[in-house]
Design a protein around this motif. Structure first.
Motif, PDB file in Angstrom:
ATOM      1  N   ILE A 230      47.285  43.061  31.166  1.00  0.00           N
ATOM      2  CA  ILE A 230      47.344  42.921  32.554  1.00  0.00           C
ATOM      3  C   ILE A 230      47.256  44.337  33.211  1.00  0.00           C
ATOM      4  CG2 ILE A 230      48.508  41.886  34.511  1.00  0.00           C
ATOM      5  CD1 ILE A 230      47.521  39.531  32.898  1.00  0.00           C
ATOM      6  N   LEU A 231      46.148  44.636  33.858  1.00  0.00           N
ATOM      7  CA  LEU A 231      46.287  45.836  34.540  1.00  0.00           C
ATOM      8  C   LEU A 231      46.611  45.703  36.236  1.00  0.00           C
ATOM      9  CD1 LEU A 231      45.427  48.916  34.590  1.00  0.00           C
ATOM     10  CD2 LEU A 231      43.019  48.281  35.394  1.00  0.00           C
ATOM     11  N   ILE A 232      47.254  46.381  36.560  1.00  0.00           N
ATOM     12  CA  ILE A 232      48.065  46.170  37.959  1.00  0.00           C
ATOM     13  C   ILE A 232      47.348  47.526  38.534  1.00  0.00           C
ATOM     14  CG2 ILE A 232      49.770  46.026  39.553  1.00  0.00           C
ATOM     15  CD1 ILE A 232      51.277  44.405  37.173  1.00  0.00           C
ATOM     16  N   SER A 233      46.420  47.367  39.504  1.00  0.00           N
ATOM     17  CA  SER A 233      45.626  48.677  39.805  1.00  0.00           C
ATOM     18  C   SER A 233      45.518  48.770  41.318  1.00  0.00           C
ATOM     19  CB  SER A 233      44.503  48.749  39.059  1.00  0.00           C
ATOM     20  OG  SER A 233      43.719  49.944  39.410  1.00  0.00           O
ATOM     21  N   THR A 234      45.548  49.975  41.734  1.00  0.00           N
ATOM     22  CA  THR A 234      45.219  50.075  43.238  1.00  0.00           C
ATOM     23  C   THR A 234      43.818  50.436  43.392  1.00  0.00           C
ATOM     24  OG1 THR A 234      45.727  52.610  43.021  1.00  0.00           O
ATOM     25  CG2 THR A 234      47.476  51.215  43.474  1.00  0.00           C
ATOM     26  N   VAL A 235      43.178  50.661  42.134  1.00  0.00           N
ATOM     27  CA  VAL A 235      41.710  51.221  41.996  1.00  0.00           C
ATOM     28  C   VAL A 235      40.803  49.892  41.654  1.00  0.00           C
ATOM     29  CG1 VAL A 235      41.769  53.779  42.107  1.00  0.00           C
ATOM     30  CG2 VAL A 235      41.775  52.384  39.880  1.00  0.00           C
ATOM     31  N   ASN A 236      39.513  49.724  42.158  1.00  0.00           N
ATOM     32  CA  ASN A 236      38.959  48.493  41.527  1.00  0.00           C
ATOM     33  C   ASN A 236      38.394  48.759  40.107  1.00  0.00           C
ATOM     34  OD1 ASN A 236      38.705  47.078  43.959  1.00  0.00           O
ATOM     35  ND2 ASN A 236      37.201  48.581  44.728  1.00  0.00           N
ATOM     36  N   ALA A 237      38.648  47.713  39.130  1.00  0.00           N
ATOM     37  CA  ALA A 237      38.261  47.835  38.031  1.00  0.00           C
ATOM     38  C   ALA A 237      37.722  46.434  37.484  1.00  0.00           C
ATOM     39  CB  ALA A 237      39.174  48.309  36.974  1.00  0.00           C
ATOM     40  N   GLU A 238      36.339  46.376  37.247  1.00  0.00           N
ATOM     41  CA  GLU A 238      35.727  44.991  36.660  1.00  0.00           C
ATOM     42  C   GLU A 238      36.166  45.190  35.067  1.00  0.00           C
ATOM     43  OE1 GLU A 238      32.400  43.012  37.299  1.00  0.00           O
ATOM     44  OE2 GLU A 238      33.067  43.027  39.397  1.00  0.00           O
TER      45      GLU A 238
END
Ligand SMILES: Cc1cc2nc3c(=O)[nH]c(=O)nc-3n(C[C@H](O)[C@H](O)[C@H](O)COP(=O)(O)O)c2cc1C
Length: 407
Positions: A230-238
């Motif tokens: 689970i990646l919790i990110s402020t940048v978009n990542a597909e």
């Protein structure tokens, strides 16, 4: 499971050599081709005849077999998909770590370019020896898979660390490596990435230069190694794994805490803003002709890493904590970005926060860190150990960090 795989087992002169007879059978039962090579000293503990019968192959001991046109150490090394040295004596470990090739086994090890597992077994005093430890450290840093011995009653009569690890562990590691090193199968890893965005009004915000590349590299490598990510990110990542997009430190805290109970490991690689605007205007703040200065009042953001560690440590400190509860508590890994006195500041931070690992990187350097595809870090462990990783790609750094935690 091991159909057609060529496994080369190196046996050295330790008392645990007899156990390798059963390991050979485990591999044979799974359809592997097994070849065995022994040091001359190993034959004091186990016979060539036994090993030959179990492996259904000739056993190598002599280096100067002049009947072959290709030296045996080269042909053994060429044929095998993996080499396992078990038990590995302190003596042979020292030789391999220092490039010494004075018998068939050490010559093969030196020529070997594919994965190698080393399973040491020795008296606890030998295990604790500083030079043995330095040699093992050298081997693990160079990518050899060292399977630490177990603690318990030793053949020499002592109680301590030095027993050959369980054969099943050597078997599972071999299968994992040959099937693509899925060493994180069954683990759930939660990783944060990017700089948090703290709004001032509907169009302006406070943030930092974090690109999220380190966190994303960790998530990619954990996923490749078989973890549920689970990646919790402020940048978009597909990504082919779970991604939760967040903005502010408060959003991130909520998302991470939501995952806490089911996570095996939480890696806080995001650059979380220390402060946020006390009041967020819900419209664009206007420039006024008669106002030269404005003040944005900031308030402290929650310290996500510290609150995760508090939660974990308060459970572990409770009275009558069962082993299951201890095992279920996630491993917590923090990052610290420093521009001076990296290690000193990192030591203070790991003690203050109470996390299991702290990854320290120097953000004053232009060739690593923020936005770069490269990094150079030091991994600090709760018990005080420090491991330095030289400059390399963020993906390679990520792999090494995950191996340090779960290798
Ligand atoms: C009975 C006996 C048991 C031994 N067990 C071990 C052992 O478990 N681990 C170890 O590192 N050395 C052990 N040794 C010492 C090694 O055999 C010795 O260091 C030898 O030089 C190792 O040679 P090799 O690494 O070429 O096989 C043992 C020696 C004896 C006599």
């Amino acid at each position: 499971m091991l159909n057609g795989k060529n496994i080369l087992i190196g046996i050295t002169g330790g008392i645990a050599a007899y156990k390798i007879c059963e390991l050979i059978r485990m591999f044979k039962r799974n359809n592997a081709n097994v070849r065995v090579v022994c040091t001359p000293n190993a034959l004091n503990f186990v016979t060539k005849l036994t090993l030959q019968n179990l492996s259904q192959n000739e056993v190598g001991v002599e280096e100067f077999n002049i009947e072959q046109f290709k030296p045996e150490h080269i042909s053994y090394a060429d044929e095998a998909d993996i080499m396992i040295i078990a038990p590995a004596t302190a003596n042979t470990i020292g030789k391999i770590a220092n490039g010494i090739c004075d018998n068939l086994l050490t010559s093969i090890a030196c020529a070997f370019t594919k994965p190698m597992i080393i399973a040491p077994a020795m008296n606890c005093g030998m295990w604790d020896n500083q030079f043995v430890q330095e040699n093992l450290e050298k081997l693990s840093s160079a990518g050899y898979y060292v399977l630490e011995p177990d603690e318990g009653f030793l053949a020499c009569g002592y109680n301590g660390k030095g027993r050959l690890c369980e054969l099943q562990k050597i078997f599972d590691k071999t299968v994992n490596i040959l099937n693509g090193e899925k060493f994180l199968s069954g683990k759930k890893i939660v990783i944060t990435a990017g700089g948090t965005i703290e709004e001032i009004d509907s169009v302006r915000y406070i943030s930092n230069y974090s690109s999220g590349k380190m966190g994303i590299a960790l998530a990619d490598e954990a996923y490749k190694a078989g973890a549920e990510v689970i990646l919790i990110s402020t940048v978009n990542a597909e990504k082919p794994y779970g991604v939760i997009k967040v903005k502010s430190a408060e959003d991130m805290k909520f998302a991470v805490e939501n995952e806490y109970d089911t996570a095996d490991c939480i890696i806080m690689a995001a650059a979380v803003a220390d402060y946020r605007a006390k009041n967020i205007a819900n419209h664009k703040m206007k420039k006024a002709d008669n106002v030269e200065n404005i003040t944005v009042e900031l308030v402290k953001n929650p310290d996500i890493l510290q609150s995760l560690c508090k939660r974990k440590n308060s459970v572990l400190c409770g009275s009558a904590v069962s082993d299951t509860v201890k095992e279920k508590a996630p491993v917590i890994v923090g990052f610290c970005a420093e521009s001076e006195n990296l290690i000193e500041n990192a030591k203070v931070k790991i003690a203050k926060k109470g996390c299991d690992y702290l990854i320290a990187n120097d953000i004053s350097r232009k060739d690593i860190g923020f936005s770069s595809d490269y990094n150079e870090v030091s991994i600090l462990r709760k018990d005080g150990a420090i491991k330095h990783l030289d400059r390399m790609s963020k993906n390679d750094i990520a792999k090494s960090i995950l191996k340090e935690i779960y290798g």
